[in-house]
Write a protein that holds these residues in place. Structure first.
Motif, mmCIF file in Angstrom:
data_model
loop_
_atom_site.group_PDB
_atom_site.id
_atom_site.type_symbol
_atom_site.label_atom_id
_atom_site.label_comp_id
_atom_site.label_asym_id
_atom_site.label_seq_id
_atom_site.Cartn_x
_atom_site.Cartn_y
_atom_site.Cartn_z
ATOM 1 N N LEU A 92 0.846 -1.182 0.000
ATOM 2 C CA LEU A 92 0.000 0.000 0.000
ATOM 3 C C LEU A 92 0.888 1.241 0.000
ATOM 4 O O LEU A 92 1.746 1.404 0.855
ATOM 5 C CB LEU A 92 -0.888 -0.001 1.238
ATOM 6 C CG LEU A 92 -1.902 1.124 1.373
ATOM 7 C CD1 LEU A 92 -2.816 1.175 0.167
ATOM 8 C CD2 LEU A 92 -2.732 0.923 2.638
ATOM 9 N N PHE A 151 -3.137 4.369 -4.332
ATOM 10 C CA PHE A 151 -4.070 3.804 -3.361
ATOM 11 C C PHE A 151 -5.336 3.315 -4.071
ATOM 12 O O PHE A 151 -5.859 2.225 -3.797
ATOM 13 C CB PHE A 151 -4.401 4.867 -2.319
ATOM 14 C CG PHE A 151 -4.943 4.341 -1.021
ATOM 15 C CD1 PHE A 151 -5.432 3.047 -0.907
ATOM 16 C CD2 PHE A 151 -4.973 5.146 0.094
ATOM 17 C CE1 PHE A 151 -5.944 2.579 0.300
ATOM 18 C CE2 PHE A 151 -5.477 4.689 1.305
ATOM 19 C CZ PHE A 151 -5.962 3.400 1.403
ATOM 20 N N LEU A 188 -4.726 0.052 -5.850
ATOM 21 C CA LEU A 188 -4.682 -1.077 -4.923
ATOM 22 C C LEU A 188 -6.085 -1.548 -4.576
ATOM 23 O O LEU A 188 -6.367 -2.743 -4.526
ATOM 24 C CB LEU A 188 -3.946 -0.676 -3.645
ATOM 25 C CG LEU A 188 -3.788 -1.803 -2.618
ATOM 26 C CD1 LEU A 188 -2.649 -2.721 -3.005
ATOM 27 C CD2 LEU A 188 -3.556 -1.253 -1.228
ATOM 28 N N TYR A 227 -3.140 -8.485 1.515
ATOM 29 C CA TYR A 227 -2.739 -7.090 1.351
ATOM 30 C C TYR A 227 -1.508 -6.802 2.204
ATOM 31 O O TYR A 227 -1.449 -7.195 3.377
ATOM 32 C CB TYR A 227 -3.874 -6.147 1.749
ATOM 33 C CG TYR A 227 -4.951 -6.035 0.697
ATOM 34 C CD1 TYR A 227 -4.955 -4.987 -0.218
ATOM 35 C CD2 TYR A 227 -5.959 -6.982 0.607
ATOM 36 C CE1 TYR A 227 -5.936 -4.891 -1.190
ATOM 37 C CE2 TYR A 227 -6.939 -6.894 -0.366
ATOM 38 C CZ TYR A 227 -6.924 -5.847 -1.262
ATOM 39 O OH TYR A 227 -7.894 -5.762 -2.232
ATOM 40 N N ILE A 264 0.908 -3.916 3.911
ATOM 41 C CA ILE A 264 0.866 -2.532 4.365
ATOM 42 C C ILE A 264 2.168 -2.204 5.071
ATOM 43 O O ILE A 264 2.548 -2.843 6.053
ATOM 44 C CB ILE A 264 -0.324 -2.284 5.313
ATOM 45 C CG1 ILE A 264 -1.647 -2.634 4.635
ATOM 46 C CG2 ILE A 264 -0.332 -0.833 5.784
ATOM 47 C CD1 ILE A 264 -2.862 -2.457 5.522
#
Length: 220
Positions: free
Chosen positions: A72, A133, A136, A144, A146
């Motif tokens: 991310l 963003f 994604l 995911y 991060i």
């Protein structure tokens, strides 16, 4: 599933070799979101980039048996000379998705008006972050990634819309989040790990991980 088998990674800093991982082996199963605690400067971003396939290990093997996102906030996949429209449609095709849907979703979420049809190289850092963003969230992943160091956007409306979508998405998927602060992991992590001196120590709970992370030998 994401699995590291005897993975090692290090960098030469000019005066010494900095070890990120030393023969690390671990597995993250779908449905078991993982939070990794690591002090600043220990290689958090390198670790998450290896999970995504953006960096290669020096030794060992990394297996991805599910759809793993790019980190991310990662913006390396955007081509500066292409417009947001061109970038989104190209990336949609790479992932086997409907280009019309991905373009429309990103155009709506970014909210950057006519700039969506201008070269990405002309964007401010905030506009690039919004596009990354949005991409994604437009794509469909099982896991995911991060990184706490992801770029932020100052646009309140975008943050509200994107935050609502992300929270909904994360309820149904698996998350790996890396941070130097335990409170950042509390919302997401079911299990936890600590990256320390090139080793990754795995724990069933965040509380157990915090004990090692906060531990200081006597005299320090």
């Amino acid at each position: 599933m994401l699995e590291f088998e005897n993975v090692s990674k290090s960098f030469w800093t000019g005066s010494s070799r900095k070890v990120i991982l030393d023969r690390a082996s671990f597995r993250v199963e779908l449905g078991n979101s993982l939070g990794i605690l690591a002090p600043n400067g220990t290689g958090k971003t390198t670790l998450i980039n290896m999970m995504a396939g953006l960096e290669k290990p020096d030794e060992g093997r990394i297996s991805r048996r599910c759809r793993v996102s790019f980190p991310l906030g990662f913006m390396g996949g955007l081509v500066n000379r292409h417009t947001a429209r061109e970038n989104t449609r190209y990336i949609a095709r790479l992932y086997g998705l409907d280009p019309d849907y991905v373009e429309a979703f990103c155009r709506w979420l970014c909210g950057i008006g006519e700039y969506f049809d201008q070269p990405v190289g002309t964007y401010s850092s905030g506009m690039r972050a919004r596009l990354s963003f949005a991409l994604l969230l437009a794509l469909d992943f099982d896991m995911y990634l991060i990184d706490e160091g992801m770029p932020a956007t100052a646009d309140a409306e975008f943050n509200r819309k994107a935050g609502d979508i992300l929270r909904e998405r994360l309820e149904k998927t698996t998350v790996i989040i890396v941070s130097h602060q335990a409170q950042t992991l509390e919302r997401f992590a079911r299990s936890a790990a600590v990256l320390k001196d090139g080793r990754l120590y795995m724990f069933d709970t965040l509380e157990e991980a915090k004990e090692l992370y906060d531990y200081k030998p006597e005299g320090q």
